[in-house]
Design an enzyme around this catalytic site. Sequence first.
Site, PDB file in Angstrom:
ATOM      1  N   ASP A   1      11.483  13.867  83.307  1.00 30.62           N
ATOM      2  CA  ASP A   1      10.164  13.267  83.554  1.00 30.62           C
ATOM      3  C   ASP A   1       9.821  13.300  85.040  1.00 30.62           C
ATOM      4  O   ASP A   1      10.719  13.341  85.886  1.00 30.62           O
ATOM      5  CB  ASP A   1      10.159  11.788  83.150  1.00 30.62           C
ATOM      6  CG  ASP A   1      10.367  11.584  81.664  1.00 30.62           C
ATOM      7  OD1 ASP A   1      10.130  12.520  80.896  1.00 30.62           O
ATOM      8  OD2 ASP A   1      10.773  10.460  81.306  1.00 30.62           O
TER       9      ASP A   1
HETATM   10  N1  URA Z   1      15.087  10.557  79.069  1.00 30.85           N
HETATM   11  C1  URA Z   1      13.947  10.114  79.624  1.00 30.85           C
HETATM   12  O1  URA Z   1      13.383   9.116  79.188  1.00 30.85           O
HETATM   13  N2  URA Z   1      13.437  10.798  80.652  1.00 30.85           N
HETATM   14  C2  URA Z   1      14.024  11.887  81.186  1.00 30.85           C
HETATM   15  O2  URA Z   1      13.509  12.451  82.143  1.00 30.85           O
HETATM   16  C3  URA Z   1      15.204  12.312  80.604  1.00 30.85           C
HETATM   17  C4  URA Z   1      15.722  11.643  79.543  1.00 30.85           C
END
Ligand code: URA
Length: 234
Positions: free
Chosen positions: A104
Amino acid sequence: MRERLSKVLAAHGVASRRGAEALIESGRVRVNGQIAVIGQKIDVESDAVEISGRPLRPRPEPITILLHKPRGVVTTLSDEKGRRTVRDVISEIDTRLVPVGRLDLNTEGLLLLTNDGALVHYITHPSHEIEKEYHVWVTGPVDTAKPILARPMTIEGHTVKSLRVALVERREDGGVLALVIHEGRHHQVRLMCEQAGLTVKRLVRVRLGFLTLQGVPYGKWRKLTPPEIKKLKQ
Ligand code: URA
């Protein structure tokens, strides 16, 4: 060996598969002097491919890098909103590398980027079950959340579970959890923690299989070694 032209163009780092098809459609690609068509297959050894009148450059060496992704960087190669992308962070590499999976915008940590299609397939295929370990800074009731996170949970209609969950640091208003998972669903760790009653303040992927962030400072990267790549493909 005959291969689809769009696949060859992508493997030579010209564009993504879709971008290569658009290029073919635009009439800028020629094979042995003839304008190429969508779906065309070519012999990579003997056919002469030109893009806008220039010969196709040689296939680049396979390269895979381990990036310590900083917060606020998008896991794409270009962003419509003009945000900083992982490509900007590794701009000194002139080969087109694609991210293997995604983190993310505000997740930090270990992200692989490669031009080795087989490696992408290997790492992202669910049957290979590569462990991903995250450290999550949370506020909220960590002691009641831990057993909830250790059991199977339903996230957006899918059953997910953590392989291990541990409290690595206790803080006044929460703590830091270590969470190991196999799957890589969109926002999985954030959604799991929210469902367990926690607020995520910071999320860092610290491990992918046997690879860790050790020796790679925040925002920096290193090339994987041939033995590491071999081990990943085993
Ligand atoms: N889980 C999440 O919520 N975000 C990420 O970036 C990776 C795994």
